[in-house]
Design an enzyme around this catalytic site. Structure first.
Site, short mmCIF file in Angstrom:
data_model
loop_
_atom_site.label_atom_id
_atom_site.label_comp_id
_atom_site.label_asym_id
_atom_site.label_seq_id
_atom_site.Cartn_x
_atom_site.Cartn_y
_atom_site.Cartn_z
N TYR A 72 0.79 -1.01 0.45
CA TYR A 72 0.43 -0.02 0.00
C TYR A 72 0.44 1.08 0.06
O TYR A 72 0.30 2.35 -0.64
CB TYR A 72 -1.16 -0.04 1.44
CG TYR A 72 -2.36 -0.86 2.18
CD1 TYR A 72 -2.32 -1.85 0.11
CD2 TYR A 72 -2.88 -1.46 2.56
CE1 TYR A 72 -3.01 -2.72 0.39
CE2 TYR A 72 -3.98 -2.58 2.68
CZ TYR A 72 -3.86 -2.93 1.01
OH TYR A 72 -5.21 -3.98 1.29
N ASP B 149 -2.72 -18.36 1.96
CA ASP B 149 -3.80 -18.41 1.51
C ASP B 149 -4.67 -19.93 2.67
O ASP B 149 -6.16 -20.38 2.62
CB ASP B 149 -3.56 -19.74 0.67
CG ASP B 149 -2.29 -20.30 0.38
OD1 ASP B 149 -1.61 -20.39 1.20
OD2 ASP B 149 -1.65 -20.70 -1.28
N ASP C 117 -5.73 -6.94 6.00
CA ASP C 117 -6.90 -6.30 5.13
C ASP C 117 -7.75 -7.49 4.80
O ASP C 117 -9.10 -6.97 5.32
CB ASP C 117 -6.45 -5.22 3.83
CG ASP C 117 -7.24 -4.22 4.04
OD1 ASP C 117 -8.48 -4.48 4.57
OD2 ASP C 117 -6.85 -3.90 2.46
N ASP D 181 -11.65 -8.70 7.42
CA ASP D 181 -12.64 -8.99 6.74
C ASP D 181 -13.21 -9.81 6.74
O ASP D 181 -14.34 -9.88 6.96
CB ASP D 181 -12.82 -7.91 5.16
CG ASP D 181 -13.27 -6.87 5.55
OD1 ASP D 181 -13.07 -5.76 6.92
OD2 ASP D 181 -13.72 -5.67 4.46
#
Ligand code: NAD
Length: 357
Positions: free
Chosen positions: A143, A222, A246, A250
């Site tokens: 980011y 994963d 991130d 969620d």
């Protein structure tokens, strides 16, 4: 008995409504335990742009730096969501706050209140007892690295970068937290493919030598995504990089059922910021129906992490638990079994929690 300065930063939309309730809970705790909490308020987001032309005015930042902790709401306004070209935007205030305050660790506790087992999309028997604390690195990774276009704009790139120092400081926070819980730490990376992940793993392995009482495992991102849904109970503390965190947090928020229930803490070496994970929710702003429990649980995190007031924090959490056990719900967490008279608005839900405090 302690004296603390708390900055209330409600921001936009339902941020205003839920933060007012969070503040009342802090007030009740101060009265009950004999603490003195002094409050000030500051602007951020759309309300700040309207008043000053800036998403995070210098005055707000100054107040944040001087306070002992910040209780934050949310930023956002539909005006900007529909106009990606707007130069000054509410979320710039949020990013600037994180950067200027050096908030490199985002903590997200994922804990499902038993009463809400049926509100999740995952089977109750898999969820029951799940209690995970995520540490997501917040100021590095892909980011914040170099980004751009080449080949006349037909190729794009984003560079992921981590320094040993950046991994070590969040790793240490996660190890310390694991020590106060079940002493299990899962470090998530993609070390089979990424060089940043290989450095990440190297640093965590070295840190582990300093925390022999904490059991450490390294998982690829994963398989972690899969295990979170298959068996969330196997996790205690999870630490990971910005991008992986991130996405995984969620995913994990679904374990808790509703956005209106989840709190988070962003911490660094200075003032910590405590906030619900939800946004400004303009679809329900002004209707008095927003769920204030995420803001109340953010206040509980603030008491625990920034002030070291564990008993006070636990009392807030158990008051929320009691309210849910009594059958009270806001509309977002109500289901077919909720009695209509038990569906409460924002203020009434706040009052119910205050009653149990
Ligand atoms: P949102 O979280 O605001 O809302 C998503 C959905 O969940 C909506 O239907 C909303 O009504 C519901 N919801 C959220 N919080 C709730 C609560 N406490 N009680 C009951 N229902 C709740 O996300 P969005 O709609 O994608 O974004 C709205 C605005 O918020 C946008 O401008 C976005 O940029 C901003 N946003 C800000 C933050 C932040 O400040 N940290 C985070 C996410 C989104």
């Amino acid at each position: 008995m302690a004296t603390k300065n708390i900055l209330i930063v409600p921001g936009d939309g339902i941020g205003q409504e839920v933060t007012a309730v969070g503040k009342k809970v802090l007030d009740a705790i101060a009265a009950k335990f004999g603490h003195t909490f002094n409050y000030d308020e500051a602007l951020i987001g759309h309300v700040a742009i309207e008043a000053t032309g800036e998403a995070l005015p210098a005055e707000s930042l100054e107040k944040m730096r001087k306070s002992d902790a910040v209780l934050f709401g949310a930023v956002g306004h539909p005006k900007y969501d529909n106009d990606p070209s707007a130069k000054v935007r509410p979320e710039q205030g949020l990013l600037k706050m994180r950067k200027e305050l050096g908030l490199y660790a985002n903590l997200r506790p994922i804990k499902l209140f038993d009463e809400l087992l049926s509100a999740s999309s995952i089977k109750p028997e898999i969820l029951k007892g799940a209690d995970i604390l995520f540490f997501r690195e917040l100021t590095g990774d892909i980011y914040f690295g170099e980004k751009g276009r080449k080949n006349d704009g037909d190729t794009a790139f984003d560079v992921a970068e981590y320094s040993r120092y950046e991994v070590e400081r969040i790793g240490r926070k996660a190890f310390e937290a694991a020590r106060t819980r079940k002493k299990k730490l899962c470090s998530v990376d993609k070390a089979n493919v990424l060089e940043t992940s290989r450095l990440w793993r190297e640093v965590i392995q070295k840190l582990a030598l300093e925390y022999p009482d904490v059991e450490v495992e390294h998982q690829f991102v994963d398989s972690t995504a899969m295990m979170l849904i298959k068996n969330p109970r196997r996790f205690d503390v999870v630490v990971t990089a910005n991008l992986f965190g991130d996405i995984l947090t969620d995913e994990a928020s679904q374990i808790a059922g509703s956005m209106g229930m989840l709190a988070s803490a962003s911490i660094g070496d200075g003032t910590g910021v405590y906030e619900p994970i939800h946004g400004s929710a303009h679809d329900i702003t002004g209707k008095g129906i927003a769920n204030p429990l995420a803001s109340i649980l953010s206040a509980a995190l603030l008491l625990d992490i920034s002030f070291g007031m564990k008993a006070e924090s636990d009392l807030v959490i158990s008051a929320v638990d009691q309210v849910l056990k009594e059958g009270f719900r806001t509309v977002d967490i109500a289901d077919a079994n909720t009695k209509p008279e038990n569906i409460l608005g924002t203020e009434a839900m706040g009052q119910a929690v205050l009653k149990f405090l």
